[in-house]
Motif scaffolding. Structure first.
Motif, PDB file in Angstrom:
ATOM      1  N   GLU A  48       0.811  -1.163   0.175  1.00 21.29           N
ATOM      2  CA  GLU A  48      -0.020  -0.101   0.133  1.00 21.29           C
ATOM      3  C   GLU A  48       0.855   1.410  -0.077  1.00 21.29           C
ATOM      4  O   GLU A  48       1.983   1.469   0.689  1.00 21.29           O
ATOM      5  N   GLU A  77      -9.442   5.972  -8.479  1.00 18.26           N
ATOM      6  CA  GLU A  77      -9.893   5.226  -7.705  1.00 18.26           C
ATOM      7  C   GLU A  77     -11.056   4.382  -7.962  1.00 18.26           C
ATOM      8  O   GLU A  77     -12.197   5.203  -8.386  1.00 18.26           O
ATOM      9  N   ASN A  89      -9.861  -1.927  -7.958  1.00 20.61           N
ATOM     10  CA  ASN A  89      -8.811  -1.630  -7.600  1.00 20.61           C
ATOM     11  C   ASN A  89      -8.401  -0.353  -8.425  1.00 20.61           C
ATOM     12  O   ASN A  89      -9.138   0.140  -9.034  1.00 20.61           O
ATOM     13  N   GLU A  90      -7.342   0.321  -7.778  1.00 15.71           N
ATOM     14  CA  GLU A  90      -6.873   1.680  -8.342  1.00 15.71           C
ATOM     15  C   GLU A  90      -6.217   1.445  -9.633  1.00 15.71           C
ATOM     16  O   GLU A  90      -5.842   0.328 -10.047  1.00 15.71           O
ATOM     17  N   PRO A 103      -3.920  -1.054 -14.364  1.00 12.89           N
ATOM     18  CA  PRO A 103      -4.474  -1.450 -13.085  1.00 12.89           C
ATOM     19  C   PRO A 103      -3.404  -1.775 -12.206  1.00 12.89           C
ATOM     20  O   PRO A 103      -2.311  -2.244 -12.395  1.00 12.89           O
ATOM     21  N   ILE A 113      -2.662  -4.060  -9.906  1.00 13.19           N
ATOM     22  CA  ILE A 113      -2.591  -5.319  -9.475  1.00 13.19           C
ATOM     23  C   ILE A 113      -1.551  -5.953  -9.581  1.00 13.19           C
ATOM     24  O   ILE A 113      -0.421  -5.408 -10.264  1.00 13.19           O
TER      25      ILE A 113
END
Length: 167
Positions: free
Chosen positions: A96, A122, A126-127, A142, A144
């Motif tokens: 994070e 956001e 997911n961001e 993404p 991820i």
């Protein structure tokens, strides 16, 4: 790295007794209940304000600051940011990052430099990192594990894997 992190923006006044509606820019709006002080960024200076009370209304946080008891005393700060020192920020978990630390970071693929991370969108799942690339224009990646290989906050660099169809 940024010394102060934004937790909200004063969107408007609330009533006539000095309360303000704050649009939270933190993942956890409930953290306002634990805040004792914030810094109001006026654009010219940072004013330390003591939080007197907090309540919630729709997507807003209604905040009353100690010593500000009149709408006229706070109205001039509409649109201004509320900040907290980094040491008072919410602790981050593994993988994070604070958005303020990501903005402006150079982004690389396995082939070389892709561009600069200019914003974070956001979404529900997911961001999404918005990367400004000289070669490809605006690229959306993404956030991820399959795409984000490494984030070096100190070095201001991110290494990503471009999955098929992202460019």
């Amino acid at each position: 790295m940024e010394q102060f992190l934004q937790v909200g923006v004063i969107s408007s006044t609330h009533g006539i007794r000095g309360e303000v509606k704050v649009f939270p820019t933190t993942d956890d709006a409930a953290r306002f209940k634990k805040l004792k002080k914030v810094l109001l960024d006026t654009g010219k200076e940072q004013l330390e304000l003591e939080v007197q009370s907090v309540k919630f209304f729709k997507q807003f946080v209604i905040v009353k600051f100690k010593g500000i008891d009149n709408i006229n005393d706070i109205e001039i700060y509409k649109g201004k940011s509320l900040l907290v020192p980094r040491e008072d920020a919410v602790a981050l978990g593994k993988d994070e990052y604070y958005i303020a630390d990501l903005i402006g970071m150079e982004v690389f693929t396995e082939e070389g430099r892709l561009g600069v991370l200019k914003d974070v969108m956001e979404t529900g799942a997911n961001e999404v990192y918005i990367i400004d690339s000289d070669r490809h224009g605006e690229v959306l990646i993404p956030a991820i594990k399959q795409c984000i290989l490494d984030v070096d906050i100190e070095g201001r660099k991110m290494k990503i894997h471009l999955m098929d169809g992202l460019i």
